[in-house]
Enzyme design. Structure first.
Site, PDB file in Angstrom:
ATOM      1  N   PRO A   1       0.633  -0.985  -0.061  1.00 10.87           N
ATOM      2  CA  PRO A   1       0.017  -0.033  -0.016  1.00 10.87           C
ATOM      3  C   PRO A   1       0.932   1.348  -0.057  1.00 10.87           C
ATOM      4  O   PRO A   1       1.841   1.256   0.712  1.00 10.87           O
ATOM      5  CB  PRO A   1      -0.953  -0.101   1.248  1.00 10.87           C
ATOM      6  CG  PRO A   1      -0.162  -1.289   2.155  1.00 10.87           C
ATOM      7  CD  PRO A   1       0.433  -2.170   1.250  1.00 10.87           C
ATOM      8  N   ASN A   2       0.202   2.245  -0.793  1.00 13.23           N
ATOM      9  CA  ASN A   2       0.832   3.678  -0.744  1.00 13.23           C
ATOM     10  C   ASN A   2       2.136   3.522  -1.589  1.00 13.23           C
ATOM     11  O   ASN A   2       2.635   4.710  -1.807  1.00 13.23           O
ATOM     12  CB  ASN A   2       0.877   4.163   0.365  1.00 13.23           C
ATOM     13  CG  ASN A   2      -0.285   4.226   1.132  1.00 13.23           C
ATOM     14  OD1 ASN A   2      -1.455   4.825   0.597  1.00 13.23           O
ATOM     15  ND2 ASN A   2      -0.441   3.832   2.651  1.00 13.23           N
TER      16      ASN A   2
ATOM     17  N   ARG B   1       4.967  10.830  -2.722  1.00 11.49           N
ATOM     18  CA  ARG B   1       4.738  10.571  -1.410  1.00 11.49           C
ATOM     19  C   ARG B   1       5.725  10.923  -0.262  1.00 11.49           C
ATOM     20  O   ARG B   1       6.760  10.309  -0.488  1.00 11.49           O
ATOM     21  CB  ARG B   1       4.385   9.167  -1.194  1.00 11.49           C
ATOM     22  CG  ARG B   1       4.046   8.538   0.263  1.00 11.49           C
ATOM     23  CD  ARG B   1       4.200   7.269   0.253  1.00 11.49           C
ATOM     24  NE  ARG B   1       3.778   6.707   1.630  1.00 11.49           N
ATOM     25  CZ  ARG B   1       4.033   5.676   2.267  1.00 11.49           C
ATOM     26  NH1 ARG B   1       4.660   4.615   1.387  1.00 11.49           N
ATOM     27  NH2 ARG B   1       3.531   5.181   3.164  1.00 11.49           N
TER      28      ARG B   1
ATOM     29  N   TYR C   1      10.821   9.106   1.321  1.00 14.72           N
ATOM     30  CA  TYR C   1      10.891   7.885   0.322  1.00 14.72           C
ATOM     31  C   TYR C   1      11.754   8.324  -0.904  1.00 14.72           C
ATOM     32  O   TYR C   1      11.642   7.410  -1.648  1.00 14.72           O
ATOM     33  CB  TYR C   1       9.328   7.498   0.190  1.00 14.72           C
ATOM     34  CG  TYR C   1       8.950   7.033   1.268  1.00 14.72           C
ATOM     35  CD1 TYR C   1       9.280   5.572   1.925  1.00 14.72           C
ATOM     36  CD2 TYR C   1       7.609   7.617   1.730  1.00 14.72           C
ATOM     37  CE1 TYR C   1       8.649   5.162   3.187  1.00 14.72           C
ATOM     38  CE2 TYR C   1       7.098   6.917   3.130  1.00 14.72           C
ATOM     39  CZ  TYR C   1       7.613   6.005   3.572  1.00 14.72           C
ATOM     40  OH  TYR C   1       7.139   5.518   4.694  1.00 14.72           O
TER      41      TYR C   1
ATOM     42  N   ASN D   1       8.036  -5.657  -0.617  1.00 15.60           N
ATOM     43  CA  ASN D   1       7.983  -4.223   0.506  1.00 15.60           C
ATOM     44  C   ASN D   1       6.487  -4.227   0.696  1.00 15.60           C
ATOM     45  O   ASN D   1       5.492  -3.826  -0.106  1.00 15.60           O
ATOM     46  CB  ASN D   1       8.495  -2.959  -0.243  1.00 15.60           C
ATOM     47  CG  ASN D   1       8.401  -1.845   0.907  1.00 15.60           C
ATOM     48  OD1 ASN D   1       7.535  -1.839   1.797  1.00 15.60           O
ATOM     49  ND2 ASN D   1       8.778  -0.818   0.357  1.00 15.60           N
TER      50      ASN D   1
ATOM     51  N   ALA E   1       2.852  -0.488   4.971  1.00 22.03           N
ATOM     52  CA  ALA E   1       2.425  -0.760   6.499  1.00 22.03           C
ATOM     53  C   ALA E   1       1.918  -1.970   6.882  1.00 22.03           C
ATOM     54  O   ALA E   1       1.709  -2.447   8.130  1.00 22.03           O
ATOM     55  CB  ALA E   1       1.550   0.383   6.725  1.00 22.03           C
TER      56      ALA E   1
ATOM     57  N   GLU F   1      12.540  -9.230   2.437  1.00 23.22           N
ATOM     58  CA  GLU F   1      11.764  -8.152   2.923  1.00 23.22           C
ATOM     59  C   GLU F   1      12.604  -6.712   2.639  1.00 23.22           C
ATOM     60  O   GLU F   1      13.553  -6.618   3.051  1.00 23.22           O
ATOM     61  CB  GLU F   1      11.412  -8.123   4.456  1.00 23.22           C
ATOM     62  CG  GLU F   1      10.768  -7.002   4.799  1.00 23.22           C
ATOM     63  CD  GLU F   1      10.714  -7.006   6.649  1.00 23.22           C
ATOM     64  OE1 GLU F   1      11.471  -7.795   7.153  1.00 23.22           O
ATOM     65  OE2 GLU F   1       9.880  -6.413   7.273  1.00 23.22           O
TER      66      GLU F   1
ATOM     67  N   HIS G   1      12.482  -2.196   3.129  1.00 28.84           N
ATOM     68  CA  HIS G   1      11.817  -0.937   3.334  1.00 28.84           C
ATOM     69  C   HIS G   1      12.706  -0.055   2.751  1.00 28.84           C
ATOM     70  O   HIS G   1      14.056  -0.106   2.975  1.00 28.84           O
ATOM     71  CB  HIS G   1      11.792  -1.039   4.895  1.00 28.84           C
ATOM     72  CG  HIS G   1      10.626  -2.090   5.302  1.00 28.84           C
ATOM     73  ND1 HIS G   1       9.311  -1.644   5.161  1.00 28.84           N
ATOM     74  CD2 HIS G   1      11.026  -3.259   5.968  1.00 28.84           C
ATOM     75  CE1 HIS G   1       8.742  -3.070   5.334  1.00 28.84           C
ATOM     76  NE2 HIS G   1       9.579  -3.925   6.101  1.00 28.84           N
TER      77      HIS G   1
ATOM     78  N   ARG H   1      12.282   5.224  13.011  1.00 31.23           N
ATOM     79  CA  ARG H   1      10.969   5.955  12.866  1.00 31.23           C
ATOM     80  C   ARG H   1      10.146   5.605  14.158  1.00 31.23           C
ATOM     81  O   ARG H   1      10.687   5.205  15.228  1.00 31.23           O
ATOM     82  CB  ARG H   1      10.299   5.535  11.590  1.00 31.23           C
ATOM     83  CG  ARG H   1      11.353   5.999  10.449  1.00 31.23           C
ATOM     84  CD  ARG H   1      10.906   5.748   9.039  1.00 31.23           C
ATOM     85  NE  ARG H   1       9.577   6.557   8.889  1.00 31.23           N
ATOM     86  CZ  ARG H   1       8.662   6.407   7.957  1.00 31.23           C
ATOM     87  NH1 ARG H   1       8.854   5.321   7.132  1.00 31.23           N
ATOM     88  NH2 ARG H   1       7.634   7.083   7.804  1.00 31.23           N
TER      89      ARG H   1
HETATM   90  C1  DQA Z   1       7.936   1.376   4.186  1.00 34.46           C
HETATM   91  C2  DQA Z   1       7.948   1.413   5.747  1.00 34.46           C
HETATM   92  C3  DQA Z   1       6.566   1.381   6.507  1.00 34.46           C
HETATM   93  O1  DQA Z   1       6.786   1.501   7.810  1.00 34.46           O
HETATM   94  C4  DQA Z   1       5.635   2.341   5.662  1.00 34.46           C
HETATM   95  O2  DQA Z   1       4.318   2.047   6.425  1.00 34.46           O
HETATM   96  C5  DQA Z   1       5.732   2.282   4.407  1.00 34.46           C
HETATM   97  C6  DQA Z   1       6.886   2.265   3.497  1.00 34.46           C
HETATM   98  C7  DQA Z   1       9.281   1.540   3.506  1.00 34.46           C
HETATM   99  O3  DQA Z   1       9.654   1.256   2.352  1.00 34.46           O
HETATM  100  O4  DQA Z   1      10.216   2.194   4.046  1.00 34.46           O
HETATM  101  O5  DQA Z   1       4.624   2.252   3.482  1.00 34.46           O
HETATM  102  O6  DQA Z   1       7.646  -0.069   3.893  1.00 34.46           O
END
Ligand code: DQA
Length: 145
Positions: free
Chosen positions: A10-11, A18, A23, A72, A75, A96, A98, A105
């Site tokens: 998501p996102n 964003r 990011y 990735n 959240a 995984e 990020h 954070r």
């Molecule tokens: C994320 C870190 C997560 O905490 C966050 O919710 C994201 C992006 C990252 O790539 O740093 O959506 O996965």
């Protein structure tokens, strides 16, 4: 030739727009083209969804093949037991990733339901984390042959 699936949750479709201070300013599609050129001898597939169920369905679809998966989960990393169960259920190795350093954070980002069921995690290295994960998975799949 390896098949590597990059899966964004998501996102992450909003990368570039964003919170660029966290990011970065690059759109993922542009970065993906660069990755495909860099790993030209291999097949890189891309899937992004904002839905938990769609991510799980995609893992079920590809995760029993001879493939590697870079995940990735955004959240959902911090909330989804269902996604962790899907990663545990499939046979493909999952790394995984990020983009941000989740450990630097908010406290709710420090826990990952996915980390224990992934082969490893790369955090805080920006988009380079995806390239490192792809590199690892290619080597891992070659060793398994
Ligand atoms: C994320 C870190 C997560 O905490 C966050 O919710 C994201 C992006 C990252 O790539 O740093 O959506 O996965």
């Amino acid at each position: 030739m390896a098949d590597i699936h990059i899966v964004n949750g998501p996102n992450l479709n909003l990368l570039g727009r964003r919170q660029p201070e966290i990011y970065g300013k690059r759109h993922f599609e542009e970065f993906l083209e660069e990755l495909k050129e860099r790993f030209a001898g291999h097949r890189l597939h891309y899937f992004q969804s904002n839905g938990e169920g769609s991510l799980i369905d995609y893992l079920h679809k590809v995760g029993f093949g001879r493939v590697g998966i870079v995940l990735n989960a955004g959240a959902y990393t911090h909330t989804s037991i269902a996604l962790a169960d899907a990663v545990a259920a499939i046979t493909a190795p999952v790394v995984e990733v990020h983009i941000s350093n989740v450990h630097a954070r908010e406290a709710f980002r420090h826990h990952s339901y996915l980390a224990p069921v992934c082969v490893g995690s790369i955090v805080g290295l920006g988009l380079s984390g995806y390239a490192l994960a792809v590199q690892y998975l290619i080597e891992h799949l070659e060793h398994e042959q």
